[in-house]
Motif scaffolding. Structure first.
Motif, mmCIF file in Angstrom:
data_model
loop_
_atom_site.group_PDB
_atom_site.id
_atom_site.type_symbol
_atom_site.label_atom_id
_atom_site.label_comp_id
_atom_site.label_asym_id
_atom_site.label_seq_id
_atom_site.Cartn_x
_atom_site.Cartn_y
_atom_site.Cartn_z
ATOM 1 N N GLY A 49 10.479 16.350 38.359
ATOM 2 C CA GLY A 49 10.357 16.538 36.956
ATOM 3 C C GLY A 49 11.707 17.107 36.566
ATOM 4 N N THR A 50 11.175 18.402 35.637
ATOM 5 C CA THR A 50 12.064 19.112 35.043
ATOM 6 C C THR A 50 13.041 19.794 36.257
ATOM 7 N N ILE B 260 13.984 22.274 44.885
ATOM 8 C CA ILE B 260 13.740 23.046 43.666
ATOM 9 C C ILE B 260 12.509 22.881 43.013
ATOM 10 N N SER C 225 6.843 26.040 40.927
ATOM 11 C CA SER C 225 5.661 26.603 41.486
ATOM 12 C C SER C 225 5.784 26.769 42.965
ATOM 13 N N GLY C 226 6.894 26.068 43.434
ATOM 14 C CA GLY C 226 6.844 26.072 44.886
ATOM 15 C C GLY C 226 5.810 25.576 45.711
ATOM 16 N N SER D 280 4.680 22.039 44.622
ATOM 17 C CA SER D 280 4.702 20.529 44.576
ATOM 18 C C SER D 280 4.583 19.813 45.779
ATOM 19 N N ALA E 282 4.378 22.312 30.469
ATOM 20 C CA ALA E 282 5.839 22.069 30.252
ATOM 21 C C ALA E 282 6.775 23.114 30.619
ATOM 22 N N SER E 283 7.650 22.941 31.339
ATOM 23 C CA SER E 283 8.445 23.799 31.759
ATOM 24 C C SER E 283 9.449 24.148 30.864
ATOM 25 N N GLN F 197 16.585 27.942 36.765
ATOM 26 C CA GLN F 197 16.947 27.000 37.804
ATOM 27 C C GLN F 197 18.218 26.771 37.668
ATOM 28 N N LYS G 174 10.538 15.867 27.864
ATOM 29 C CA LYS G 174 10.029 17.130 27.010
ATOM 30 C C LYS G 174 9.120 16.314 26.031
ATOM 31 N N GLU H 261 6.091 14.224 27.423
ATOM 32 C CA GLU H 261 5.140 14.903 27.830
ATOM 33 C C GLU H 261 4.279 15.573 26.718
ATOM 34 N N VAL I 165 1.408 19.744 40.905
ATOM 35 C CA VAL I 165 0.939 18.517 41.428
ATOM 36 C C VAL I 165 1.150 18.626 42.927
HETATM 37 C C1 F6R Z 1 7.630 19.124 32.955
HETATM 38 C C2 F6R Z 1 7.208 19.623 34.167
HETATM 39 C C3 F6R Z 1 7.330 18.955 35.406
HETATM 40 C C4 F6R Z 1 7.512 19.487 36.483
HETATM 41 C C5 F6R Z 1 7.341 19.077 37.836
HETATM 42 C C6 F6R Z 1 7.870 19.888 39.158
HETATM 43 O O1 F6R Z 1 8.019 19.865 31.942
HETATM 44 O O2 F6R Z 1 6.863 20.638 34.025
HETATM 45 O O3 F6R Z 1 7.795 17.709 35.181
HETATM 46 O O4 F6R Z 1 8.801 20.253 36.430
HETATM 47 O O5 F6R Z 1 5.900 18.681 37.930
HETATM 48 O O6 F6R Z 1 7.090 21.066 39.142
HETATM 49 P P1 F6R Z 1 7.665 22.210 40.060
HETATM 50 O O7 F6R Z 1 8.786 22.738 39.540
HETATM 51 O O8 F6R Z 1 6.674 23.326 40.114
HETATM 52 O O9 F6R Z 1 7.843 21.821 41.308
#
Ligand code: F6R
Length: 365
Positions: free
Chosen positions: A58-59, A103, A106-107, A109, A156-157, A164, A242, A245, A362
């Motif tokens: 994702g982001t 990257i 949350s660390g 995923s 949403a990040s 990052q 963005k 979502e 996720v």
């Molecule tokens: C989009 C969003 C997601 C996360 C993706 C990865 O706004 O928040 O696409 O970027 O699920 O999440 P992390 O960075 O926690 O691994």
């Protein structure tokens, strides 16, 4: 409640300059030398690196795509970027001369963790870029570069993306220095430039009311394209993500030169094309691409830097960001896109913090 903001999304977006600043500042001394104690990889080993692989979802993946340009430009090391869930199943070719950067805000995923774990097993050097101290990803990797964005609650990040890119910029400069591509004084000048971007991020966010004027007409539109070139292409991807979502509408991103190879067939008066116009060597080419979409009747919303008259005659509306070193422009250009996605969701009455069908982290494949 939330410092006067109606949502975490808006509040966290506004915190981007400090998230960015705190991240970058922690990776340098006051006289702009690298601070790398958490990398845990011997500088001699890093000097030997011949390929960098960046993975994320994702982001975070989009930040990685920006990072590719930064590392290739500043350190002249070839960079591959892939989404974590794909990379793992590519049967990747790795060795001790490869540096893999995972990257994840949350660390946690799962896809990024499992992919990075396999990279460790293949003998590659690994670094995690994560916002959460002690997270699984930080424990899997040899070393860590922490983003210091503070907790991000909105699904949403926003601010973590800026942090990052800041961390990747610092990594790129450090690798450039180790590789001898940047002389020490150039490396410290680049670090100075990068940390100074925090001020420009703040100045950019102060323009929201300016952007808002005139944009109201487009908030109800249903079909958006985002186009950019070079390091603004990943920014286009992030803008489209963005919007998808938060507003649940069709938003696609294309490298501007690729439009004419197919997607331009979709354009008509209903479409809005968001064109990211950098102040760089691709400026003229990008103007040509904007003319192509204009000829198909699409509405053009340009994002351009101050003083650039290029889009004045071509675009229906121009959102301005301050001028900066072109290399760091992704940091500024993403802000109006994040802001606009929020406005679109608000105009539709959607929850900015908890878009439907999504989870903040996720942990399934
Ligand atoms: C989009 C969003 C997601 C996360 C993706 C990865 O706004 O928040 O696409 O970027 O699920 O999440 P992390 O960075 O926690 O691994």
């Amino acid at each position: 409640v939330l410092d006067g903001y109606a949502s975490f999304y808006e509040m966290e977006l506004q915190q981007s300059p400090s998230a960015f600043y705190d991240t970058v500042a922690a990776l340098m001394t006051t006289d702009h030398q690298a601070v790398v104690d958490q990398l845990s990889i011997d500088p001699y080993e890093l000097q030997r690196i011949r390929k960098v692989v960046i993975i994320g979802c994702g982001t975070s993946y989009h930040a990685g795509l920006v990072g590719r340009y930064l590392i290739e430009h500043l350190a002249r090391i070839p960079v591959e970027v892939d989404v974590a869930s794909e990379y793992r199943y590519r049967d990747p070719i790795l060795d001790a001369d490869t540096l893999v950067v995972g990257i994840s805000q949350s660390g946690e995923s799962l896809e990024t963790i499992t992919a990075l774990r396999e990279c460790v097993a293949s003998g590659a050097r690994t670094i995690a870029i994560t916002n959460v101290i002690g997270s699984q990803l930080s424990r899997v990797a040899d070393g860590v570069l922490y983003t210091r964005a503070g907790p991000e609650i909105s699904v949403a990040s926003t601010k973590t993306h800026l942090a990052q890119v800041g961390a990747l910029g610092m990594l790129a400069i450090y690798l450039g220095e180790l590789k001898g591509v940047l002389y020490p004084d150039e490396a410290s000048r680049r670090r100075q430039e990068l940390i100074a971007m925090a001020e420009l991020l703040r100045a950019t966010l102060d323009r929201q009311s300016q952007w808002r004027a005139g944009i109201g007409d487009y908030l109800s539109r249903e079909h958006f394209f985002f186009i950019g070139r070079n390091l603004l292409y990943p920014v286009a991807m992030e803008g489209a993500l963005k919007m998808k979502e938060l507003s649940y509408i069709a938003a696609e991103a294309y490298p501007a030169g690729e439009l004419k190879h197919g997607p331009i067939a979709m354009l008509d008066e209903q479409a809005v094309v968001v064109a990211l116009l950098g102040d760089d060597r691709l400026h003229e080419k990008m103007l040509g691409n904007i003319e192509e979409v204009r000829a198909r009747g699409a509405t053009i919303l340009a994002v351009a830097t101050d003083g650039d008259a290029g889009p004045d005659e071509l675009a229906d509306i121009v959102l301005r960001v301050p001028k900066s070193e072109a290399l760091w422009s992704p940091l500024l250009m993403v802000l109006p896109l994040q802001v606009m996605a929020g406005w679109m969701a608000q105009a539709r009455g959607y929850d900015l913090d908890k878009p439907r069908n999504l989870a903040k982290t996720v942990t399934v494949e």
